[in-house]
Write an enzyme that holds these catalytic residues in place. Structure first.
Site, PDB file in Angstrom:
ATOM      1  N   TYR A 414      10.565  26.253 -48.314  1.00 29.44           N
ATOM      2  CA  TYR A 414      10.376  24.964 -47.657  1.00 29.44           C
ATOM      3  C   TYR A 414      11.670  24.174 -47.573  1.00 29.44           C
ATOM      4  O   TYR A 414      12.069  23.694 -46.504  1.00 29.44           O
ATOM      5  CB  TYR A 414       9.305  24.131 -48.366  1.00 29.44           C
ATOM      6  CG  TYR A 414       9.131  22.780 -47.694  1.00 29.44           C
ATOM      7  CD1 TYR A 414       8.553  22.697 -46.432  1.00 29.44           C
ATOM      8  CD2 TYR A 414       9.586  21.615 -48.296  1.00 29.44           C
ATOM      9  CE1 TYR A 414       8.413  21.466 -45.791  1.00 29.44           C
ATOM     10  CE2 TYR A 414       9.443  20.389 -47.664  1.00 29.44           C
ATOM     11  CZ  TYR A 414       8.858  20.318 -46.415  1.00 29.44           C
ATOM     12  OH  TYR A 414       8.738  19.116 -45.779  1.00 29.44           O
ATOM     13  N   LYS A 418      13.962  22.895 -44.466  1.00 33.49           N
ATOM     14  CA  LYS A 418      14.353  21.502 -44.202  1.00 33.49           C
ATOM     15  C   LYS A 418      15.859  21.396 -43.963  1.00 33.49           C
ATOM     16  O   LYS A 418      16.324  20.672 -43.071  1.00 33.49           O
ATOM     17  CB  LYS A 418      13.956  20.615 -45.371  1.00 33.49           C
ATOM     18  CG  LYS A 418      12.457  20.440 -45.569  1.00 33.49           C
ATOM     19  CD  LYS A 418      11.896  19.289 -44.764  1.00 33.49           C
ATOM     20  CE  LYS A 418      12.248  17.963 -45.377  1.00 33.49           C
ATOM     21  NZ  LYS A 418      11.553  16.838 -44.718  1.00 33.49           N
ATOM     22  N   ASP A 489       0.792  26.751 -45.888  1.00 22.96           N
ATOM     23  CA  ASP A 489       1.942  26.098 -45.252  1.00 22.96           C
ATOM     24  C   ASP A 489       2.934  27.010 -44.548  1.00 22.96           C
ATOM     25  O   ASP A 489       4.068  26.608 -44.305  1.00 22.96           O
ATOM     26  CB  ASP A 489       2.732  25.297 -46.294  1.00 22.96           C
ATOM     27  CG  ASP A 489       1.933  24.207 -46.961  1.00 22.96           C
ATOM     28  OD1 ASP A 489       0.763  24.037 -46.608  1.00 22.96           O
ATOM     29  OD2 ASP A 489       2.474  23.519 -47.834  1.00 22.96           O
ATOM     30  N   HIS A 493       6.765  25.848 -43.252  1.00 24.35           N
ATOM     31  CA  HIS A 493       8.023  26.399 -43.736  1.00 24.35           C
ATOM     32  C   HIS A 493       8.768  27.119 -42.614  1.00 24.35           C
ATOM     33  O   HIS A 493       9.953  26.868 -42.369  1.00 24.35           O
ATOM     34  CB  HIS A 493       7.774  27.378 -44.886  1.00 24.35           C
ATOM     35  CG  HIS A 493       7.155  26.755 -46.095  1.00 24.35           C
ATOM     36  ND1 HIS A 493       7.343  27.252 -47.363  1.00 24.35           N
ATOM     37  CD2 HIS A 493       6.350  25.684 -46.255  1.00 24.35           C
ATOM     38  CE1 HIS A 493       6.672  26.512 -48.250  1.00 24.35           C
ATOM     39  NE2 HIS A 493       6.055  25.567 -47.580  1.00 24.35           N
ATOM     40  N   ASN A 564      -7.868  21.510 -45.170  1.00 21.64           N
ATOM     41  CA  ASN A 564      -7.164  20.243 -45.011  1.00 21.64           C
ATOM     42  C   ASN A 564      -5.786  20.468 -44.423  1.00 21.64           C
ATOM     43  O   ASN A 564      -5.253  21.581 -44.454  1.00 21.64           O
ATOM     44  CB  ASN A 564      -7.026  19.534 -46.366  1.00 21.64           C
ATOM     45  CG  ASN A 564      -5.988  20.179 -47.255  1.00 21.64           C
ATOM     46  OD1 ASN A 564      -4.829  19.762 -47.304  1.00 21.64           O
ATOM     47  ND2 ASN A 564      -6.386  21.231 -47.981  1.00 21.64           N
ATOM     48  N   GLU A 566      -2.113  17.844 -44.104  1.00 25.91           N
ATOM     49  CA  GLU A 566      -1.395  16.579 -44.056  1.00 25.91           C
ATOM     50  C   GLU A 566      -0.541  16.515 -42.794  1.00 25.91           C
ATOM     51  O   GLU A 566      -0.876  15.858 -41.824  1.00 25.91           O
ATOM     52  CB  GLU A 566      -0.454  16.446 -45.265  1.00 25.91           C
ATOM     53  CG  GLU A 566      -1.101  16.017 -46.528  1.00 25.91           C
ATOM     54  CD  GLU A 566      -0.089  15.992 -47.675  1.00 25.91           C
ATOM     55  OE1 GLU A 566      -0.436  15.421 -48.705  1.00 25.91           O
ATOM     56  OE2 GLU A 566       1.018  16.540 -47.535  1.00 25.91           O
ATOM     57  N   GLU A 570       4.659  18.485 -38.813  1.00 24.74           N
ATOM     58  CA  GLU A 570       5.338  19.738 -39.147  1.00 24.74           C
ATOM     59  C   GLU A 570       4.632  20.917 -38.484  1.00 24.74           C
ATOM     60  O   GLU A 570       5.274  21.932 -38.185  1.00 24.74           O
ATOM     61  CB  GLU A 570       5.414  19.913 -40.665  1.00 24.74           C
ATOM     62  CG  GLU A 570       6.493  19.040 -41.284  1.00 24.74           C
ATOM     63  CD  GLU A 570       6.657  19.246 -42.775  1.00 24.74           C
ATOM     64  OE1 GLU A 570       7.787  19.549 -43.211  1.00 24.74           O
ATOM     65  OE2 GLU A 570       5.666  19.079 -43.515  1.00 24.74           O
TER      66      GLU A 570
END
Length: 1008
Positions: A414, A418, A489, A493, A564, A566, A570
């Site tokens: 991750y 970034k 995720d 990533h 779920n 968030e 992304e």
């Protein structure tokens, strides 16, 4: 706060979102501890590597693998039957918890399919149609709403005592769980948007048992159909023709022998307590037509049309006729679908759901949506003056990043991503502004890191990817936030890796070729969202929920509230990365997959994360945004922080040229920004300050720039840099707001409007010059490797004047934002106008009046004006219960005269704000008439299909995409003193409607 049941985090597991950020020092210790745990399991080994061009991945796991109640690390098909499809098992789905059990090792967690919820159990499949939300929290602080699983009944087989649930089949948005104890078997097929559940039962009578403590009211008991109400919810059960249902003495158990057959179905009806018995019976009869056409498969197909910048998505159903030869079924459409429905008329009744009102289509084998793709950019263009204090400031910011462009916080997938994203932004900006030293340093850092991660060498335990052929997944190590053991995720990533690779590909196409490292990038794409159905190495569109229109972050989805996610932004970063990579490498299949997911998810985000139309969240939920969307609701919270800047901000980052959708509604941007301040009790954001100023710039660039100038000493968010923040804000202050009323025939485009003037932006990452055509007739020539901002004026200091000059010179040059020297004027074979033109001033005339504007705003005084003026509204008379489809009935009429325009070959478009408030059954319709010379005769008359408004207070958008009902005459070659008239009326309904005026409703003429 809700209970842990509503927002569970399994003990001992990593959270399904990464999200640990610098403002919380304590959390850094957690990150270090988690990372240390991951690294501790690495032991030197001899890796088996598979080569992909010059890249490679390991087939020997360097760290932990997915696990659950069974030994999933070696057998992920433990809860899959022999009948299930071959290939990789799906993860990250709404039903994943019954295939990959984490907390309830026998039956998994509740499954929220919309409108129904289900729960597997020993005796069968439980049903819940939850219509009353549980809301926690207050107007300030963390809060959430959930339509929790509340069991109405269990459908099963008499005597069934299944020890576990398995998965027998799946398709794009259905799943078939099976429960068996050896002597009795119940197989169900359930799916997103299916009001029906379909069953095959053996070993005993079909049985419906009312939930403990509930009571049932049987209102129809005739032959094979049984209608009953539990907790105010109306259901209908359908046994085979000739079979009957029996009701026991207590009225709590219904049984049927099924007439010796093995099938039955149960449907929930879209009724309310106020529904009359007659209407309920009529609905039951309508549903009965499709009760025996069992849905056995679903599939999506999509197409992107470059010329119209439109994404058409077809949702298809495969059915098996248990009786007769019928093929049609019933579908409940989610808001992002019914808002963009292309054909078909939903029922007046709607389902209540955690995703807002669901509209119902009956008698269909498929339905289609049509959505406009508004384009993306590698980066916003540098339209500011290339000299002066601001230019010096930007270059100073850029030069400060030369030594370490990635500046990543940690060494896992991750945070490496970034850092790569950070460097990509710097490379794009430095290239635009001619800072080749910083550009090359950023590109070198990207190339070094990607090449390292895309190469798996012997005895290497980190900076590599591992492919697991049992799970069908590619895991990067060091992993983080459950990306290995929970397959969380991956789209978050890997989106950063792919986006950075796309930037590198523009400057080093050889590196991006399949013979070098392009194949490794493609594997990352396929892992997170495999676009190729024929490729069985990975599940099709793993992270993307096809029916819900957005991603899910948790691999297993084992929570009482469903799956779920968030950071919707992304997720969009991944979709944008596919678009950029596909274009840079010439792969239209990848590009179009990205455009499909991007366009669909952008619509879903506006509804489910932002509720921009105030139609999704329960009326008592006090927030304008949720930080997290759950399967059964939403939460103003995150997995990692209770700070409002981060709860709301997690759906804003990373800020890139692929995130301009966040500015589609500038008024919402301002309101959402203000809510963040109100919730935090601050006058300026103190956490993720740069993210918030960048977001604010999409609603009010001048205010954002003023804030930055007054408060530039903040610490940058980990994926940000001062150079990018200043560049973004400074140039948006010049460009203005995103303009979604114009499209282009190229994906790498955007249109901005400031003070009534448009700037047309187009990027060309190929080695060949091109010309981009915009839907208002503007054509822009874009040299190879350049970004062009056509119509942007030089800007310096703090005053933005970007846009097309209202009095353009006869032959203006196209200005490249990176190279301000003149280039040849654009030419468009379809539109031979000598220069790009702004819709507010489409002709060389020195004055901009209603007579020269193809954009006409509906006014409350009965005129069509070339400028929006003040917003207002007018009342559209009731249709008085009579059908006036196609024929104006007491219409609101608005007219513009003295128009002098030239036809550009396009079609009429419009966007009207309409609202029937709580009235049911209204349908607003429009007719547009053209009088070419103003002589009083109508040369062209176009009548559009009516728009069925919903009974929810708030503006809806009636657009030309409803389709043309009829037309007469030929379009004018030009308007010479011409007249245009718009008539709006209620084609159906018994109540008046409201029509927005001013900027709320606009008619776009196909003229320039």
């Amino acid at each position: 706060m809700s209970s842990d049941t509503d927002r569970p985090r399994p003990a001992g597991s990593l959270p399904p979102r990464r999200a640990v950020y610098s403002p919380h020092v304590l959390v850094f210790g957690v990150v270090a501890a988690l990372l240390g745990t991951v690294l501790a399991v690495f032991a030197p080994h001899t890796a088996s590597a598979a080569t992909v061009g010059q890249g490679s991945y390991t087939t020997t796991p360097p760290g932990p693998l997915p696990s659950g109640c069974a030994d999933l690390s070696t057998n992920p098909r433990h809860w899959v039957t022999a009948n299930a499809p071959s290939g990789a098992v799906p993860t990250n789905d709404w039903w994943s918890s019954i295939l990959w059990k984490r907390t309830n090792c026998a039956y998994g967690e509740p499954l929220f399919a919309q409108p129904l919820g289900f729960k597997a159990q020993s005796g069968g499949l439980g049903f819940s149609y939850s219509t009353t939300p549980a809301i926690s929290g207050s107007a300030k602080g963390v809060g959430e709403y959930h339509f929790n699983y509340t069991e109405d009944f269990v459908a099963g087989v008499a005597g069934l005592g299944a020890p576990e649930v398995k998965v027998d089949d799946w398709s794009d948005w259905t799943v078939s769980p099976v429960l068996s104890d050896g002597a009795h078997t119940l197989r169900a097929t359930i799916g997103s948007g299916l009001p029906f559940a379909y069953f095959r039962a053996t070993g005993g009578d079909a049985q419906i048992k009312v939930a403990s403590g509930a009571t049932a009211d049987v209102w129809s008991h005739s032959g094979s159909m049984l209608g009953y109400t539990i907790a105010g919810h109306d259901y209908v059960a359908f046994a085979p023709s000739g079979a009957t249902w029996s009701v026991d003495g207590s009225g709590t158990t219904f049984s049927s022998s099924l007439g010796g057959k093995d099938y039955f179905s149960i449907a929930v009806l879209p009724t309310t307590p106020s529904t009359s018995a007659t209407d309920r019976a009529a609905l039951a009869d309508e549903y009965a037509k499709y009760a025996y056409n069992h849905v056995t498969g679903t599939a999506v197909s999509y197409a992107y049309d470059e010329a119209s910048s439109t994404v058409t998505t077809k949702y298809s159903y495969t059915t098996t006729a248990m009786e007769g030869t019928g093929r049609a079924t019933v579908a409940a459409l989610m808001p992002h679908q019914w808002r963009n429905l292309a054909g078909g008329t939903p029922l007046a009744q709607k389902y209540i759901s955690s995703r807002g009102p669901l509209k119902v289509l009956t008698g269909i084998t498929s339905f289609t949506t049509s959505m406009v793709f508004h384009g993306v950019l590698p980066e916003v263009p540098a339209v500011a003056d290339s000299s002066g204090a601001d230019a010096t400031t930007l270059q100073n910011y850029l030069n400060a990043e030369k030594a370490d462009p990635t500046r990543q916080q940690s060494d896992d997938t991750y945070w490496t991503g970034k850092g790569l994203g950070r460097a990509a932004r710097l490379a794009e900006i430095a290239d635009q502004t001619g800072n080749t030293d910083v550009r090359d340093a950023a590109l070198a850092a990207i190339k070094s890191k990607l090449t390292d991660w895309f190469t798996a060498s012997q005895n290497e335990t980190g900076h590599l990817f591992y492919y697991d052929d049992k799970w069908g997944t590619l895991i990067g190590y060091p992993a983080s936030y459950g990306s290995d053991q929970e397959l969380n995720d991956h789209h978050f990533h890997y989106g950063y890796y792919i986006a950075a690779a796309a930037t590198l590909a523009k400057f080093d196409p050889a590196w991006a070729s399949s013979s070098q490292y392009g194949g490794m990038v493609d594997l990352l794409i396929r892992d997170a969202n495999n676009y190729d159905r024929a490729d069985k190495r990975f599940p099709y569109l793993r992270d993307f929920d096809i029916y819900s229109g957005h991603d899910w972050a948790s691999g297993h989805g084992s929570f009482a509230a469903g799956n779920n996610q968030e950071s919707s932004s992304e997720g969009m970063n991944f979709d944008n990365a596919l678009i950029q990579w596909g274009i840079a490498t010439g792969d239209k299949t990848v590009r179009d997959a990205g455009i499909y997911m991007y366009t669909t998810q952008a619509a879903a985000i506006q509804d489910y994360w932002f509720d921009t139309k105030d139609q999704i969240y329960p009326s008592d939920f006090p927030h304008k945004e949720v930080g997290m969307v759950w399967g059964n609701g939403g939460a103003y919270s995150t997995w990692f922080s209770s700070a409002p800047e981060q709860i709301q901000g997690i759906n804003l980052l990373p800020v890139t040229g692929g995130h301009l959708y966040l500015g589609d509604d500038p008024a919402y941007v301002k309101a959402n920004y203000q809510e963040m301040l109100d919730q935090s009790g601050k006058t300026q954001p103190t956490i993720w300050t740069d993210i918030w100023y960048e977001y604010q710039a999409l609603g009010d660039g001048d205010a954002a720039l003023a804030n930055f100038r007054a408060n530039s000493g903040f610490t940058s968010e980990e994926g940000e840099s001062k150079a990018h923040t200043f560049h973004w804000i400074r140039n948006l202050a010049a460009l203005g707001n995103v303009d979604t009323t114009v499209t282009a025939d190229s994906p790498l485009t955007a249109i901005f409007t400031k003070s009534g003037r448009r700037t047309y932006v187009a990027a060309n990452v190929t080695a060949t010059d091109t010309t981009v055509h915009f839907s208002d007739g503007t054509a822009v020539k874009v040299p190879a490797g350049k970004t062009v901002a056509s119509g942007a004026q030089n800007w310096s200091g703090g005053t933005a004047t970007g846009g097309v000059d209202s009095s353009p010179s006869p032959s203006p040059s196209v200005t490249d934002s990176a190279s301000p020297s003149p280039s040849p004027s654009p030419s468009d074979s379809a539109s031979p106008s000598p220069s790009p033109s702004d819709s507010a001033s489409p002709s060389p005339s020195p004055s901009t009046t209603a007579g020269s504007s193809p954009d006409l705003y509906l006014q409350s005084d009965g005129t069509l004006a070339g400028t929006a003026g003040g917003d207002g509204s007018v009342t559209v008379t009731s249709g008085d219960g009579t059908n006036h489809d196609g024929t104006p009935y007491q219409p609101v009429t608005m007219t513009s005269k003295g128009l002098n325009l030239k036809y550009n070959g396009a079609t009429t478009t419009f966007d009207l704000s309409v609202d029937a408030k709580q009235a049911v059954g209204n349908g607003v319709q429009m007719r547009v008439s053209y009088d070419c010379t103003g002589d009083g005769s109508w040369d062209r008359v176009e009548t559009y299909r009516y728009f069925a408004t919903d009974p929810v207070t708030g503006w809806e958008h009636y657009k030309d995409t409803q389709g043309l009902l009829s037309s007469q005459g030929t379009m004018c070659g030009s308007l010479t003193g011409g007249t245009v008239r718009a008539e709006v009326w209620n084609a159906i309904g018994n109540n008046p409607s409201t029509l927005g005026t001013g900027s709320l409703s606009v008619l776009h003429l196909p003229f320039a």
